[in-house]
Motif scaffolding. Structure first.
Motif, PDB file in Angstrom:
ATOM      1  N   LEU B 231       0.833  -1.209   0.000  1.00 13.63           N
ATOM      2  CA  LEU B 231       0.000   0.000   0.000  1.00 13.63           C
ATOM      3  C   LEU B 231       0.864   1.254   0.000  1.00 13.63           C
ATOM      4  CD1 LEU B 231      -2.564  -0.947   2.811  1.00 13.63           C
ATOM      5  CD2 LEU B 231      -2.938  -1.054   0.341  1.00 13.63           C
ATOM      6  N   GLY B 232       0.423   2.229  -0.782  1.00 12.27           N
ATOM      7  CA  GLY B 232       1.103   3.519  -0.787  1.00 12.27           C
ATOM      8  C   GLY B 232       0.092   4.632  -0.584  1.00 12.27           C
ATOM      9  N   VAL B 233       0.470   5.666   0.212  1.00  7.33           N
ATOM     10  CA  VAL B 233      -0.423   6.797   0.458  1.00  7.33           C
ATOM     11  C   VAL B 233       0.308   8.088   0.126  1.00  7.33           C
ATOM     12  CG1 VAL B 233      -1.624   8.149   2.228  1.00  7.33           C
ATOM     13  CG2 VAL B 233      -1.778   5.651   2.255  1.00  7.33           C
ATOM     14  N   ILE B 234      -0.311   8.903  -0.714  1.00 10.32           N
ATOM     15  CA  ILE B 234       0.169  10.273  -0.923  1.00 10.32           C
ATOM     16  C   ILE B 234      -0.740  11.174  -0.101  1.00 10.32           C
ATOM     17  CG2 ILE B 234       0.490  12.150  -2.581  1.00 10.32           C
ATOM     18  CD1 ILE B 234       0.992  10.007  -4.729  1.00 10.32           C
ATOM     19  N   SER B 235      -0.153  11.964   0.783  1.00  9.59           N
ATOM     20  CA  SER B 235      -0.978  12.813   1.628  1.00  9.59           C
ATOM     21  C   SER B 235      -0.211  14.060   2.025  1.00  9.59           C
ATOM     22  CB  SER B 235      -1.440  12.045   2.873  1.00  9.59           C
ATOM     23  OG  SER B 235      -2.454  12.763   3.531  1.00  9.59           O
ATOM     24  N   ALA B 236      -0.951  15.029   2.576  1.00 10.41           N
ATOM     25  CA  ALA B 236      -0.363  16.303   2.992  1.00 10.41           C
ATOM     26  C   ALA B 236      -1.236  16.887   4.089  1.00 10.41           C
ATOM     27  CB  ALA B 236      -0.297  17.274   1.811  1.00 10.41           C
ATOM     28  N   SER B 237      -0.751  17.961   4.693  1.00  4.63           N
ATOM     29  CA  SER B 237      -1.503  18.700   5.698  1.00  4.63           C
ATOM     30  C   SER B 237      -2.015  17.760   6.801  1.00  4.63           C
ATOM     31  CB  SER B 237      -2.656  19.469   5.031  1.00  4.63           C
ATOM     32  OG  SER B 237      -3.303  20.307   5.956  1.00  4.63           O
ATOM     33  N   ILE B 238      -3.116  18.106   7.421  1.00  3.94           N
ATOM     34  CA  ILE B 238      -3.618  17.341   8.573  1.00  3.94           C
ATOM     35  C   ILE B 238      -4.064  15.941   8.146  1.00  3.94           C
ATOM     36  CG2 ILE B 238      -6.039  18.090   8.453  1.00  3.94           C
ATOM     37  CD1 ILE B 238      -3.894  17.911  11.644  1.00  3.94           C
ATOM     38  N   ALA B 239      -4.448  15.771   6.889  1.00  6.70           N
ATOM     39  CA  ALA B 239      -4.908  14.460   6.429  1.00  6.70           C
ATOM     40  C   ALA B 239      -3.799  13.410   6.562  1.00  6.70           C
ATOM     41  CB  ALA B 239      -5.388  14.548   4.980  1.00  6.70           C
ATOM     42  N   TYR B 240      -2.529  13.864   6.448  1.00 10.45           N
ATOM     43  CA  TYR B 240      -1.405  12.935   6.617  1.00 10.45           C
ATOM     44  C   TYR B 240      -1.434  12.314   8.020  1.00 10.45           C
ATOM     45  CZ  TYR B 240       3.363  11.612   7.974  1.00 10.45           C
ATOM     46  OH  TYR B 240       4.443  10.952   8.480  1.00 10.45           O
ATOM     47  N   GLN B 241      -1.689  13.153   9.030  1.00  8.01           N
ATOM     48  CA  GLN B 241      -1.712  12.651  10.414  1.00  8.01           C
ATOM     49  C   GLN B 241      -2.835  11.619  10.591  1.00  8.01           C
ATOM     50  OE1 GLN B 241       0.760  13.577  12.174  1.00  8.01           O
ATOM     51  NE2 GLN B 241       1.357  15.631  11.514  1.00  8.01           N
ATOM     52  N   TYR B 242      -3.984  11.903   9.973  1.00  5.86           N
ATOM     53  CA  TYR B 242      -5.106  10.955  10.076  1.00  5.86           C
ATOM     54  C   TYR B 242      -4.762   9.656   9.351  1.00  5.86           C
ATOM     55  CZ  TYR B 242      -7.666  15.296  11.192  1.00  5.86           C
ATOM     56  OH  TYR B 242      -8.080  16.481  11.743  1.00  5.86           O
ATOM     57  N   GLU B 309     -14.560  17.965   7.720  1.00  7.92           N
ATOM     58  CA  GLU B 309     -13.292  17.459   8.254  1.00  7.92           C
ATOM     59  C   GLU B 309     -13.244  15.941   8.246  1.00  7.92           C
ATOM     60  OE1 GLU B 309     -13.254  19.095  12.272  1.00  7.92           O
ATOM     61  OE2 GLU B 309     -11.511  20.257  11.649  1.00  7.92           O
ATOM     62  N   LEU B 310     -12.034  15.428   8.143  1.00  8.93           N
ATOM     63  CA  LEU B 310     -11.820  13.992   8.310  1.00  8.93           C
ATOM     64  C   LEU B 310     -11.288  13.743   9.721  1.00  8.93           C
ATOM     65  CD1 LEU B 310      -9.984  13.313   4.929  1.00  8.93           C
ATOM     66  CD2 LEU B 310     -12.405  12.956   5.443  1.00  8.93           C
ATOM     67  N   ASN B 311     -11.178  12.479  10.092  1.00 15.05           N
ATOM     68  CA  ASN B 311     -10.429  12.052  11.275  1.00 15.05           C
ATOM     69  C   ASN B 311     -10.104  10.574  11.064  1.00 15.05           C
ATOM     70  OD1 ASN B 311     -12.583  10.377  12.412  1.00 15.05           O
ATOM     71  ND2 ASN B 311     -13.582  12.282  13.042  1.00 15.05           N
ATOM     72  N   PRO B 312      -9.274   9.975  11.908  1.00 14.01           N
ATOM     73  CA  PRO B 312      -8.872   8.580  11.651  1.00 14.01           C
ATOM     74  C   PRO B 312     -10.062   7.617  11.583  1.00 14.01           C
ATOM     75  CG  PRO B 312      -7.430   9.568  13.281  1.00 14.01           C
ATOM     76  CD  PRO B 312      -8.526  10.556  13.042  1.00 14.01           C
ATOM     77  N   GLN B 313     -11.081   7.855  12.423  1.00 13.83           N
ATOM     78  CA  GLN B 313     -12.212   6.931  12.447  1.00 13.83           C
ATOM     79  C   GLN B 313     -13.024   7.025  11.151  1.00 13.83           C
ATOM     80  OE1 GLN B 313     -10.984   8.490  15.270  1.00 13.83           O
ATOM     81  NE2 GLN B 313     -10.199   6.443  15.741  1.00 13.83           N
TER      82      GLN B 313
END
Lengths: 191, 587
Positions: B231-242, B309-313
């Motif tokens: 698996l690979g994830v491209i992310s940035a900003s707060i979404a990366y933390q989630y 907004e997103l969050n991990p859940q």
């Protein structure tokens, strides 16, 4: 394993200061910590929440539903509002204190009955009347530290010397009152 | 190394100091405000100010960057709409020293009127976009933003979101890096945006963007975390933390800090190294659209969605179909909506307006937006800063030319909003013969964002006494001949002001003047009101003022003395005089 706390109440109840004392203790103990709060419009008498997350390495500063280890409610209806954030085996610390909302005050709807009972049926709960305890200590303003005392008991993190943390966080003028408030809150839920 | 717990906004202020920035200008707006509230502590090293609006702030900062010092302007996401004009042209001119624009976006609209995704501005303007994901990055990335601005000769958009700006995480400090100030030289080809110069400068912009994209493929802002090839994830900003909390440990990450232009070579390489590629971003599919357009297959918005907004859940549920385990309670909390504070001077005005038959009230952005909530319900529209007057003008003209002459239109905005963009609307109403009454609710402060000074408050950001610009003088010089200044807490006077303005034969405007009850430097102790339970007939008239301190207990009015400020608005509406301020007797 990372841990999450969510502190909820009504704008102006002092939940953010309480979260700061918690965070200072966690930092002293060497944890990575993140804290999240919301400013602006919601502060005007609205429902507010502050989240604190700690562990070896913390990524997200906010969590969603079913992810908090501990819910600390400064007002009992707010406990119900945020109950879905608590893990099914999570712990709740609830101030048995009722604050009318603008809609209940105006008689547009009823303040819901049975908030405490509903929480107690579903979760492991510590409840206390922090307003009464604070008034007994001579100042309603230390209610948040009374609640903090109860919270530290629920957290059972004995490696942190919370008294020292309070000494380092609150202004010296109010130190004696806040230390008494901390102990009173701790004792109130120990029984 | 000592660690400090700082919010993203506090960290940006620290980054401004460390980067050797010298000129800073902003207009307050949640969630950006605290950056500038923190700056006066560095006043010996830099100049900082509250500007009347975001366009002015961007122009001041850009002027300083042309002059040869590093500069910053900051605003909430909708503020960049106001500032967009100079920013677009600044991209063509480029800079002498670094110019950074902070935009704090507000996904889920905790305190905003829309949830626009300002990353698109970077693409449209042709400027670099840098997105920090925690407080340490707010410091480190800001310093890199200035290096990029200077090396690639362009403004840099530094974009946070509410959760980056208002979350606290641990940071370490560095020393301030003082910057050399070059000798000023006039450079007309660069800085005078005539059509000919702009025509010549546009190819440079394109060339600089291409060079920046190349730089992004190997720059310290973009990080490849190699873990596994599944698996690979491209992310940035707060979404990366989630995403870090959501995806399994063997997931590889391409964590981007420079998100426009996207480092497409690096992205292709990363995509080729994993079996399945996800793009995780909050709000719009800004990165995903470009990655797909480059022919790279990925999964993202079809699972995550483009709202709130997103969050991990949320990510676990939408990506891995893992629903959070929660318990259903048989009790439901009722709404606890924000309301005008007890003692708020706006209450008397909105109560008066709520009585008006056929009143159409065009509102604005500020605490007074709450005048539209029950039980006051005294607003028809709220669009944007300054819209109170000019949207009202449109309503009034439409009513006028369609013969709906019974409608009485009021345009309502606050003192800070008046200086921001209400003045032009005030001119519009006079110049084009608007059949409406402009009203300025002057509480002597910028309220909703937490009490910032403004041109009418008499103080500046540095805490110095400043020239106080009087709203009535501005209105009078425009040509308003009948300016009615009234204490809105005196309901009789307030009603008379409205009646007089409507009956006026010359252009009229109303200024309701009373300071916000929460201003600390003004002592306002009016005591407390209480209800005489024997006199109260339980008619609930007092509830119509919508004060959080006034409620009904056992069928009679009750005033919570811990909240009451003694403003007496509820007492003035009581038909049987059951409410009195303590120590006072009615005649």
């Amino acid at each position: 394993m990372n841990k999450s706390a969510i502190l909820v109440g009504v704008g102006g109840q002092g939940a953010i200061l309480t979260a700061k004392v918690l965070v200072n203790g966690l930092m002293k103990a060497g944890y990575d910590v993140k804290m999240s709060e919301v400013h602006g419009m919601s502060q005007r008498g609205g429902s507010v929440s502050t989240q604190v997350h700690w562990g070896e390495k913390v990524y997200a500063p906010v969590i969603g539903e079913g992810a908090a280890d501990i819910l600390v409610a400064f007002e009992k209806m707010e406990a119900v509002r945020y109950a879905s954030f608590l893990k099914p085996d999570g712990v709740a610390v609830i101030n048995d204190y009722e604050m009318a909302s603008s809609s209940t005050a105006a008689g547009l709807c009823e303040y819901p009955a049975g908030c405490l009972a509903a929480m107690q049926e579903n979760f492991s709960c510590y409840t206390l009347d922090a307003a009464k305890i604070a008034l007994g200590l001579g100042s309603p303003k230390c209610m948040n530290i009374v609640i903090f005392g109860a919270m530290t008991h629920a957290l059972s993190m004995d490696e942190i010397d919370w008294e020292t943390v309070i000494c380092e966080t609150v202004p010296p003028k109010f130190l004696d009152l806040n230390l008494r408030a901390f102990h009173a809150g701790h004792e109130a839920v120990r029984a | 190394m000592e660690r400090h717990l700082l919010s993203g906004n506090e960290a940006i202020a620290r980054g401004v100091f460390e980067a050797g920035v010298k000129v800073c200008s902003a207009y307050p707006g949640t969630p950006s405000t605290e950056i500038f509230e923190q700056l006066p502590q560095y006043r010996e090293s830099l100049y900082c100010e509250w500007a009347p609006n975001e366009k002015v702030a961007a122009e001041v900062a850009y002027g300083a960057a042309i002059a040869g010092v590093r500069s910053l302007c900051a605003m909430k996401h909708v503020g960049l709409n106001v500032a967009a004009d100079p920013v677009f042209t600044a991209a063509y001119g480029g800079v002498t020293k670094g110019f950074v624009i902070v935009s704090a976006d507000d996904p889920s609209m905790h305190s905003s009127q829309n949830e626009q995704d300002n990353r698109y501005y970077a693409k449209s303007v042709h400027m670099a976009l840098i997105e920090p994901s925690d407080s340490q990055e707010c410091i480190d990335f800001l310093k890199e933003a200035y290096r990029i601005s200077e090396r690639f000769d362009m403004p840099v958009l530094f974009r946070t979101t509410t959760r980056v700006s208002h979350s606290k995480s641990l940071v370490t400090f560095s020393e301030r890096e003082e910057q050399e100030v070059p000798e000023y030289k006039r450079n007309t080809k660069k800085y005078i945006s005539t059509p000919a110069n702009a025509y010549a400068n546009h190819p440079k912009v394109e060339k600089n963007m291409a060079a920046l994209e190349e730089y992004g493929n190997a720059c310290p802002l973009n990080r490849w975390e190699k873990n596994g090839s599944r698996l690979g994830v491209i992310s940035a900003s707060i979404a990366y933390q989630y995403a870090k909390d959501t995806f399994p440990d063997d997931t590889s990450f391409l964590k981007l800090g420079l998100t426009y232009p996207l480092p497409m070579k690096l992205i292709r390489e990363f995509a080729a190294s994993v079996d399945k590629l996800y793009v995780i971003e909050e709000l719009e599919g800004f990165m995903e659209e470009q990655i797909r357009a480059a022919g790279v297959e990925c999964v993202g918005k079809e699972l995550i969605g483009n709202m709130y907004e997103l969050n991990p859940q949320i990510l676990k549920e939408r990506i891995f179909d893992q629903k959070p385990e929660t318990k259903e309670l048989n009790v439901k909390a009722v709404s606890r909506a924000p309301a005008l504070c007890p003692g708020c001077p706006h209450r008397g005005f909105f109560y008066t307006m709520s009585k008006g038959k056929n009143f159409v009230i065009s509102g604005d952005i500020g605490c007074y937006t709450l005048g539209g909530s029950a039980p006051l319900n005294a607003l028809d529209t709220t669009v944007c800063m300054g819209g109170g007057f000019s949207v009202g003008m449109g309503l009034a003209k439409a009513f006028e030319i369609t013969g709906q002459t019974d409608k009485k239109v009021f345009g309502v905005l606050g003192d800070s909003t008046f200086f921001h963009s209400g003045m032009t609307g005030a001119v519009e109403i006079l110049y084009n013969k608007g059949n409406m009454i402009p009203v300025v609710l002057d509480n002597s402060i910028t309220g909703m964002t937490g009490h910032q000074d403004n041109p009418g408050s008499g103080f500046n950001l540095q805490g110095e006494i400043a020239t106080r610009i009087r709203i009535e003088d501005v209105l009078r010089s425009c040509g308003y001949e009948n300016i009615i200044i009234v204490d809105p807490q005196d309901l009789t006077a307030m009603q008379k002001a409205v009646d007089d303005a409507l009956a006026s034969s010359v252009p009229a405007a109303i200024i309701t003047r009373r300071p916000c009850i929460l201003i600390k430097r003004i002592k306002q102790d009016f005591g407390k009101c209480a209800v005489d339970q024997k006199t109260c007939v339980g008619c609930k008239s007092c509830l119509k003022v919508g004060c959080p301190a006034v409620m009904i207990r056992e069928k009679k009015a009750f005033i919570d003395s811990t909240q009451c400020t003694g403003c007496t608005v509820c007492a003035q509406v009581c038909p049987v005089h059951a409410i009195q301020r303590e120590g006072e007797q009615h005649e």
